[in-house]
Design a protein around this motif. Structure first.
Motif, PDB file in Angstrom:
ATOM      1  N   PHE A  96      77.785 -66.388 -32.743  1.00 52.78           N
ATOM      2  CA  PHE A  96      77.967 -67.514 -33.648  1.00 52.78           C
ATOM      3  C   PHE A  96      77.669 -68.770 -32.848  1.00 52.78           C
ATOM      4  O   PHE A  96      78.188 -68.941 -31.747  1.00 52.78           O
ATOM      5  CB  PHE A  96      79.418 -67.524 -34.143  1.00 52.78           C
ATOM      6  CG  PHE A  96      79.654 -68.379 -35.355  1.00 52.78           C
ATOM      7  CD1 PHE A  96      79.324 -67.933 -36.611  1.00 52.78           C
ATOM      8  CD2 PHE A  96      80.235 -69.633 -35.218  1.00 52.78           C
ATOM      9  CE1 PHE A  96      79.556 -68.720 -37.724  1.00 52.78           C
ATOM     10  CE2 PHE A  96      80.474 -70.416 -36.330  1.00 52.78           C
ATOM     11  CZ  PHE A  96      80.132 -69.957 -37.582  1.00 52.78           C
ATOM     12  N   SER A  97      76.832 -69.639 -33.365  1.00 53.51           N
ATOM     13  CA  SER A  97      76.447 -70.850 -32.653  1.00 53.51           C
ATOM     14  C   SER A  97      76.979 -72.066 -33.397  1.00 53.51           C
ATOM     15  O   SER A  97      76.855 -72.159 -34.620  1.00 53.51           O
ATOM     16  CB  SER A  97      74.924 -70.928 -32.557  1.00 53.51           C
ATOM     17  OG  SER A  97      74.544 -72.089 -31.869  1.00 53.51           O
ATOM     18  N   ALA A 117      85.582 -73.749 -32.873  1.00 52.80           N
ATOM     19  CA  ALA A 117      84.707 -72.777 -32.212  1.00 52.80           C
ATOM     20  C   ALA A 117      85.506 -71.943 -31.217  1.00 52.80           C
ATOM     21  O   ALA A 117      85.316 -70.727 -31.127  1.00 52.80           O
ATOM     22  CB  ALA A 117      83.551 -73.487 -31.505  1.00 52.80           C
ATOM     23  N   ARG A 118      86.415 -72.576 -30.484  1.00 51.64           N
ATOM     24  CA  ARG A 118      87.236 -71.830 -29.514  1.00 51.64           C
ATOM     25  C   ARG A 118      88.162 -70.844 -30.206  1.00 51.64           C
ATOM     26  O   ARG A 118      88.432 -69.769 -29.690  1.00 51.64           O
ATOM     27  CB  ARG A 118      88.043 -72.793 -28.651  1.00 51.64           C
ATOM     28  CG  ARG A 118      87.239 -73.329 -27.502  1.00 51.64           C
ATOM     29  CD  ARG A 118      88.115 -74.127 -26.534  1.00 51.64           C
ATOM     30  NE  ARG A 118      87.376 -75.321 -26.195  1.00 51.64           N
ATOM     31  CZ  ARG A 118      87.624 -76.535 -26.660  1.00 51.64           C
ATOM     32  NH1 ARG A 118      88.623 -76.752 -27.467  1.00 51.64           N
ATOM     33  NH2 ARG A 118      86.878 -77.550 -26.307  1.00 51.64           N
ATOM     34  N   ARG A 119      88.664 -71.219 -31.389  1.00 50.46           N
ATOM     35  CA  ARG A 119      89.568 -70.311 -32.106  1.00 50.46           C
ATOM     36  C   ARG A 119      88.830 -69.097 -32.675  1.00 50.46           C
ATOM     37  O   ARG A 119      89.439 -68.072 -32.953  1.00 50.46           O
ATOM     38  CB  ARG A 119      90.308 -71.061 -33.205  1.00 50.46           C
ATOM     39  CG  ARG A 119      91.385 -71.975 -32.646  1.00 50.46           C
ATOM     40  CD  ARG A 119      92.340 -72.488 -33.713  1.00 50.46           C
ATOM     41  NE  ARG A 119      91.701 -73.226 -34.776  1.00 50.46           N
ATOM     42  CZ  ARG A 119      91.385 -74.519 -34.747  1.00 50.46           C
ATOM     43  NH1 ARG A 119      91.648 -75.241 -33.665  1.00 50.46           N
ATOM     44  NH2 ARG A 119      90.830 -75.099 -35.775  1.00 50.46           N
ATOM     45  N   LEU A 120      87.505 -69.212 -32.854  1.00 50.40           N
ATOM     46  CA  LEU A 120      86.728 -68.051 -33.311  1.00 50.40           C
ATOM     47  C   LEU A 120      86.582 -67.007 -32.220  1.00 50.40           C
ATOM     48  O   LEU A 120      86.364 -65.844 -32.495  1.00 50.40           O
ATOM     49  CB  LEU A 120      85.336 -68.497 -33.761  1.00 50.40           C
ATOM     50  CG  LEU A 120      85.251 -69.195 -35.104  1.00 50.40           C
ATOM     51  CD1 LEU A 120      83.835 -69.690 -35.339  1.00 50.40           C
ATOM     52  CD2 LEU A 120      85.695 -68.277 -36.228  1.00 50.40           C
ATOM     53  N   THR A 175      80.938 -68.145 -24.654  1.00 48.94           N
ATOM     54  CA  THR A 175      80.294 -67.591 -23.462  1.00 48.94           C
ATOM     55  C   THR A 175      79.263 -68.540 -22.889  1.00 48.94           C
ATOM     56  O   THR A 175      78.854 -68.385 -21.746  1.00 48.94           O
ATOM     57  CB  THR A 175      79.594 -66.261 -23.788  1.00 48.94           C
ATOM     58  OG1 THR A 175      78.666 -66.487 -24.839  1.00 48.94           O
ATOM     59  CG2 THR A 175      80.596 -65.205 -24.172  1.00 48.94           C
ATOM     60  N   GLU A 176      78.857 -69.509 -23.694  1.00 49.48           N
ATOM     61  CA  GLU A 176      77.809 -70.410 -23.239  1.00 49.48           C
ATOM     62  C   GLU A 176      77.972 -71.734 -23.976  1.00 49.48           C
ATOM     63  O   GLU A 176      78.310 -71.771 -25.153  1.00 49.48           O
ATOM     64  CB  GLU A 176      76.441 -69.814 -23.580  1.00 49.48           C
ATOM     65  CG  GLU A 176      75.265 -70.639 -23.169  1.00 49.48           C
ATOM     66  CD  GLU A 176      73.939 -70.008 -23.601  1.00 49.48           C
ATOM     67  OE1 GLU A 176      72.958 -70.743 -23.593  1.00 49.48           O
ATOM     68  OE2 GLU A 176      73.911 -68.815 -23.923  1.00 49.48           O
ATOM     69  N   SER A 177      77.771 -72.819 -23.261  1.00 52.24           N
ATOM     70  CA  SER A 177      77.710 -74.123 -23.918  1.00 52.24           C
ATOM     71  C   SER A 177      76.712 -74.981 -23.158  1.00 52.24           C
ATOM     72  O   SER A 177      76.632 -74.924 -21.935  1.00 52.24           O
ATOM     73  CB  SER A 177      79.082 -74.794 -23.976  1.00 52.24           C
ATOM     74  OG  SER A 177      79.550 -75.086 -22.687  1.00 52.24           O
ATOM     75  N   ARG A 178      75.928 -75.714 -23.912  1.00 54.35           N
ATOM     76  CA  ARG A 178      74.926 -76.600 -23.317  1.00 54.35           C
ATOM     77  C   ARG A 178      75.049 -77.963 -23.960  1.00 54.35           C
ATOM     78  O   ARG A 178      75.185 -78.057 -25.178  1.00 54.35           O
ATOM     79  CB  ARG A 178      73.516 -76.066 -23.561  1.00 54.35           C
ATOM     80  CG  ARG A 178      73.188 -74.855 -22.738  1.00 54.35           C
ATOM     81  CD  ARG A 178      71.768 -74.454 -22.947  1.00 54.35           C
ATOM     82  NE  ARG A 178      71.663 -73.969 -24.327  1.00 54.35           N
ATOM     83  CZ  ARG A 178      70.537 -73.613 -24.899  1.00 54.35           C
ATOM     84  NH1 ARG A 178      69.412 -73.703 -24.252  1.00 54.35           N
ATOM     85  NH2 ARG A 178      70.519 -73.180 -26.128  1.00 54.35           N
ATOM     86  N   GLN A 179      74.995 -78.984 -23.138  1.00 50.56           N
ATOM     87  CA  GLN A 179      75.002 -80.336 -23.670  1.00 50.56           C
ATOM     88  C   GLN A 179      73.576 -80.814 -23.813  1.00 50.56           C
ATOM     89  O   GLN A 179      72.757 -80.659 -22.907  1.00 50.56           O
ATOM     90  CB  GLN A 179      75.793 -81.277 -22.771  1.00 50.56           C
ATOM     91  CG  GLN A 179      75.961 -82.642 -23.402  1.00 50.56           C
ATOM     92  CD  GLN A 179      77.101 -83.430 -22.838  1.00 50.56           C
ATOM     93  OE1 GLN A 179      77.820 -82.971 -21.963  1.00 50.56           O
ATOM     94  NE2 GLN A 179      77.271 -84.629 -23.347  1.00 50.56           N
ATOM     95  N   ASP A 193      76.009 -77.440 -27.800  1.00 45.44           N
ATOM     96  CA  ASP A 193      75.664 -76.188 -28.472  1.00 45.44           C
ATOM     97  C   ASP A 193      76.550 -75.128 -27.842  1.00 45.44           C
ATOM     98  O   ASP A 193      76.424 -74.830 -26.658  1.00 45.44           O
ATOM     99  CB  ASP A 193      74.188 -75.859 -28.272  1.00 45.44           C
ATOM    100  CG  ASP A 193      73.776 -74.585 -28.985  1.00 45.44           C
ATOM    101  OD1 ASP A 193      74.476 -74.172 -29.927  1.00 45.44           O
ATOM    102  OD2 ASP A 193      72.754 -74.009 -28.593  1.00 45.44           O
ATOM    103  N   VAL A 194      77.489 -74.608 -28.627  1.00 43.86           N
ATOM    104  CA  VAL A 194      78.466 -73.638 -28.132  1.00 43.86           C
ATOM    105  C   VAL A 194      78.180 -72.295 -28.791  1.00 43.86           C
ATOM    106  O   VAL A 194      77.996 -72.215 -30.002  1.00 43.86           O
ATOM    107  CB  VAL A 194      79.903 -74.092 -28.467  1.00 43.86           C
ATOM    108  CG1 VAL A 194      80.924 -73.091 -27.978  1.00 43.86           C
ATOM    109  CG2 VAL A 194      80.175 -75.471 -27.886  1.00 43.86           C
TER     110      VAL A 194
END
Length: 65
Positions: free
Chosen positions: A19-20, A34-37, A41-45, A51-52
């Motif tokens: 899920f993005s 997003a964290r509660r889902l 594993t990856e996040s980019r600024q 983009d998480v």
């Protein structure tokens, strides 16, 4: 939260594994959702946006009789 969980379940049933979420880096409620889902594993600024990516759990197995 219910809508996000429903969207995640729908994506998983369609074969998606991740899920993005793309949100403003300052949008803490959306990033918290997003964290509660699941554990990201990856996040980019990208400028002011993040983009998480959150892995989706495997769908439950049907009961065996």
């Amino acid at each position: 939260m219910a809508l996000a969980r429903h969207a995640a379940a729908h994506a998983r049933s369609g074969g998606a594994h991740t899920f993005s979420v793309c949100a403003e880096a300052s949008n803490l409620p959306m990033l918290g959702l997003a964290r509660r889902l699941g554990r990201p594993t990856e996040s980019r600024q990208q400028g002011t946006h993040l983009d998480v990516r959150v892995p989706l759990p495997a769908p439950p197995c049907p009961p065996h009789f």
